[in-house]
Design an enzyme around this catalytic site. Sequence first.
Site, PDB file in Angstrom:
ATOM      1  N   HIS A 306       0.855  -1.182   0.000  1.00 10.94           N
ATOM      2  CA  HIS A 306       0.000   0.000   0.000  1.00 10.94           C
ATOM      3  C   HIS A 306       0.888   1.228   0.000  1.00 10.94           C
ATOM      4  O   HIS A 306       1.941   1.225   0.623  1.00 10.94           O
ATOM      5  CB  HIS A 306      -0.908   0.013   1.238  1.00 10.94           C
ATOM      6  CG  HIS A 306      -2.080   0.912   1.074  1.00 10.94           C
ATOM      7  ND1 HIS A 306      -1.989   2.261   1.281  1.00 10.94           N
ATOM      8  CD2 HIS A 306      -3.344   0.656   0.674  1.00 10.94           C
ATOM      9  CE1 HIS A 306      -3.170   2.803   1.021  1.00 10.94           C
ATOM     10  NE2 HIS A 306      -4.011   1.852   0.656  1.00 10.94           N
ATOM     11  N   ASP A 363      -7.998  -5.092  -0.295  1.00 10.32           N
ATOM     12  CA  ASP A 363      -8.470  -5.851  -1.459  1.00 10.32           C
ATOM     13  C   ASP A 363      -8.132  -7.329  -1.371  1.00 10.32           C
ATOM     14  O   ASP A 363      -8.725  -8.141  -2.075  1.00 10.32           O
ATOM     15  CB  ASP A 363      -7.875  -5.258  -2.743  1.00 10.32           C
ATOM     16  CG  ASP A 363      -8.468  -3.901  -3.039  1.00 10.32           C
ATOM     17  OD1 ASP A 363      -9.679  -3.749  -2.857  1.00 10.32           O
ATOM     18  OD2 ASP A 363      -7.718  -2.995  -3.434  1.00 10.32           O
TER      19      ASP A 363
HETATM   20  N1  CMC Z   1       4.238  -7.554  -4.930  1.00  9.99           N
HETATM   21  C1  CMC Z   1       5.587  -7.545  -5.037  1.00  9.99           C
HETATM   22  N2  CMC Z   1       6.363  -6.477  -4.801  1.00  9.99           N
HETATM   23  C2  CMC Z   1       5.765  -5.346  -4.437  1.00  9.99           C
HETATM   24  C3  CMC Z   1       4.365  -5.253  -4.305  1.00  9.99           C
HETATM   25  C4  CMC Z   1       3.593  -6.417  -4.556  1.00  9.99           C
HETATM   26  N3  CMC Z   1       2.258  -6.392  -4.441  1.00  9.99           N
HETATM   27  N4  CMC Z   1       4.016  -3.996  -3.931  1.00  9.99           N
HETATM   28  C5  CMC Z   1       5.167  -3.313  -3.840  1.00  9.99           C
HETATM   29  N5  CMC Z   1       6.231  -4.120  -4.132  1.00  9.99           N
HETATM   30  C6  CMC Z   1       7.645  -3.765  -4.079  1.00  9.99           C
HETATM   31  C7  CMC Z   1       8.077  -2.927  -5.283  1.00  9.99           C
HETATM   32  O1  CMC Z   1       8.521  -3.748  -6.337  1.00  9.99           O
HETATM   33  C8  CMC Z   1       9.163  -2.081  -4.689  1.00  9.99           C
HETATM   34  O2  CMC Z   1      10.306  -2.888  -4.562  1.00  9.99           O
HETATM   35  P1  CMC Z   1      11.800  -2.226  -4.713  1.00  9.99           P
HETATM   36  O3  CMC Z   1      11.913  -1.255  -3.579  1.00  9.99           O
HETATM   37  O4  CMC Z   1      12.736  -3.387  -4.629  1.00  9.99           O
HETATM   38  O5  CMC Z   1      11.804  -1.549  -6.063  1.00  9.99           O
HETATM   39  C9  CMC Z   1       8.659  -1.792  -3.269  1.00  9.99           C
HETATM   40  O6  CMC Z   1       7.830  -2.912  -2.942  1.00  9.99           O
HETATM   41  C10 CMC Z   1       7.872  -0.495  -3.137  1.00  9.99           C
HETATM   42  O7  CMC Z   1       6.814  -0.524  -4.088  1.00  9.99           O
HETATM   43  P2  CMC Z   1       6.257   0.744  -4.868  1.00  9.99           P
HETATM   44  O8  CMC Z   1       5.675   0.302  -6.169  1.00  9.99           O
HETATM   45  O9  CMC Z   1       7.308   1.808  -4.924  1.00  9.99           O
HETATM   46  O10 CMC Z   1       5.121   1.225  -3.888  1.00  9.99           O
HETATM   47  P3  CMC Z   1       3.923   2.189  -4.260  1.00  9.99           P
HETATM   48  O11 CMC Z   1       3.580   2.900  -3.017  1.00  9.99           O
HETATM   49  O12 CMC Z   1       4.243   3.019  -5.455  1.00  9.99           O
HETATM   50  O13 CMC Z   1       2.752   1.180  -4.707  1.00  9.99           O
HETATM   51  C11 CMC Z   1       0.881  -0.272  -4.620  1.00  9.99           C
HETATM   52  C12 CMC Z   1       1.707   0.798  -3.877  1.00  9.99           C
HETATM   53  C13 CMC Z   1      -0.386  -0.557  -3.839  1.00  9.99           C
HETATM   54  C14 CMC Z   1       0.504   0.271  -6.021  1.00  9.99           C
HETATM   55  C15 CMC Z   1       1.732  -1.562  -4.766  1.00  9.99           C
HETATM   56  O14 CMC Z   1       2.066  -2.069  -3.478  1.00  9.99           O
HETATM   57  C16 CMC Z   1       1.051  -2.639  -5.597  1.00  9.99           C
HETATM   58  O15 CMC Z   1       1.171  -2.631  -6.834  1.00  9.99           O
HETATM   59  N6  CMC Z   1       0.302  -3.598  -4.926  1.00  9.99           N
HETATM   60  C17 CMC Z   1      -0.485  -4.585  -5.653  1.00  9.99           C
HETATM   61  C18 CMC Z   1      -1.800  -3.971  -6.116  1.00  9.99           C
HETATM   62  C19 CMC Z   1      -2.786  -3.773  -4.961  1.00  9.99           C
HETATM   63  O16 CMC Z   1      -3.009  -4.675  -4.171  1.00  9.99           O
HETATM   64  N7  CMC Z   1      -3.415  -2.593  -4.946  1.00  9.99           N
HETATM   65  C20 CMC Z   1      -4.458  -2.268  -3.944  1.00  9.99           C
HETATM   66  C21 CMC Z   1      -4.051  -1.180  -3.030  1.00  9.99           C
HETATM   67  S1  CMC Z   1      -5.154  -1.080  -1.586  1.00  9.99           S
HETATM   68  C22 CMC Z   1      -6.682  -0.562  -2.202  1.00  9.99           C
HETATM   69  C23 CMC Z   1      -6.667   0.853  -2.589  1.00  9.99           C
HETATM   70  O17 CMC Z   1      -6.784   1.704  -1.685  1.00  9.99           O
HETATM   71  O18 CMC Z   1      -6.577   1.138  -3.776  1.00  9.99           O
END
Ligand code: CMC
Length: 424
Positions: A306, A363
């Site tokens: 998240h 989710d």
């Molecule tokens: N699986 C594997 N690796 C992950 C995941 C995941 N679900 N989420 C984040 N990471 C890793 C990412 O690769 C990065 O690694 P590194 O530092 O080595 O590059 C690190 O964790 C930080 O991730 P980020 O993409 O910079 O984090 P963000 O804040 O930009 O993204 C997110 C947040 C929710 C988009 C992401 O965690 C994600 O894609 N999760 C899966 C989709 C999901 O479940 N979304 C629902 C969110 S909750 C409902 C809502 O409010 O929308």
Amino acid sequence: MSKIAILEIDGNKFELPVIVGSENEAAVDISKLRDISGVITLDPGYKNSGSCKSEITFLDGELGILRYRGYSIEELAEKSHFLEVSYLIIFGELPSVERLEQFENDIRKFTLVSEEMKIILDGFPRTAHPMGVLSALTSALTAFNPKSVDADNEKDMYDAVCKTIAKFLVIATWTYRKSMGYPLNYYDNTIGYVENFMNLMFKLPTGPYTANPIIIDALDKLFILHADHEQNCSTSTVRMVGSSHAGLFASISAGVSALWGPLHGGANQAVLEMLEEIHATGGDADKYLAKAKDKNDPFRLMGFGHRVYKNFDPRAKIIKKAADEVLATLGVNDPILEIAKKLEVSALEDEYFKSRNLYPNVDFYSGIIYRALGIPTDMFTVLFAIGRLPGWIAQWKEMRENKEPIGRPRQIYTGYPLREYVKS
Ligand code: CMC
């Protein structure tokens, strides 16, 4: 005493005010930075930028706290119900018994959706994703309610709130009826809002239908948990579109589109599809965990991580408990649930997930519970939208009442410098 921050660029010092919120969060106010220094700030994805001041929702991602208007999400989910929470979020205070009854009655005045909306719905293929149809139908409501809301007029705004809550539920369920080829149902003003959701979705002209009260209660709780989440992607979209003084329906239609993406609300559908795929390919959850950790593989563990929660998502905790109770009460025995549990345990123990603070989010469990409640997978994100509606309305209303300026970020241009046109 007011605080200031000092920024030094090339030996020149600039003083910037520091704003402190009611929960002591601090922000450096850079709104005059370009005027005084000539520079802007750069923050793709707004990871570190506040876009507004808001009195609606407080969230502490490190401590796993979520509150609407000062009330904890745990208490509201246990003691309140969706329309009461909607009133709280939109108008700022819990309603008295009489006020709530009036609110519910006022919503009922707008539950009939124009028959001509059916012609628009008819134009979509049955295979269309319900979120695309919902976004289009929400926008189409503007055509049937062309008078734009006067956000400064209390009565006008109140009517717009009731109208949106009433009509959105009906058109949301129509997207499902269309996909099934079923006749469209009408809202029944003699029963409650969530019970209406079930009737609108599942009642057939061929026989009687009574929704299971356990399912109604579980959905009510799920709607409360989704009702607002401060400046997330779809809410920021609603505020951004509304900041141009586009109408409420147009702004919410944009919010629906933003919510649809798999990184946001679309994750609840993506979680279920992922779990089904794991099940169909032999149930090896660890293989998918390894894929999620592989930097050469674009796969992400859906329902994990998240932007703001770096601790357990408090909504996920409540839903997990509710899912366990509902599944036990309904006697559901689902292999998908077993895979979800295994995946959760493995991920929570895994160094990759631990070091990045990746916990199951709302989710991850909502998809499982929706499935147990008999909601079709394509409709999961539509349910998120129904739940999030009061938040979108409240944030739009607050943005207009605070007379916020049009949202218009700047950029750092990295393209070509001036070039001369040469005819080829
Ligand atoms: N699986 C594997 N690796 C992950 C995941 C995941 N679900 N989420 C984040 N990471 C890793 C990412 O690769 C990065 O690694 P590194 O530092 O080595 O590059 C690190 O964790 C930080 O991730 P980020 O993409 O910079 O984090 P963000 O804040 O930009 O993204 C997110 C947040 C929710 C988009 C992401 O965690 C994600 O894609 N999760 C899966 C989709 C999901 O479940 N979304 C629902 C969110 S909750 C409902 C809502 O409010 O929308």
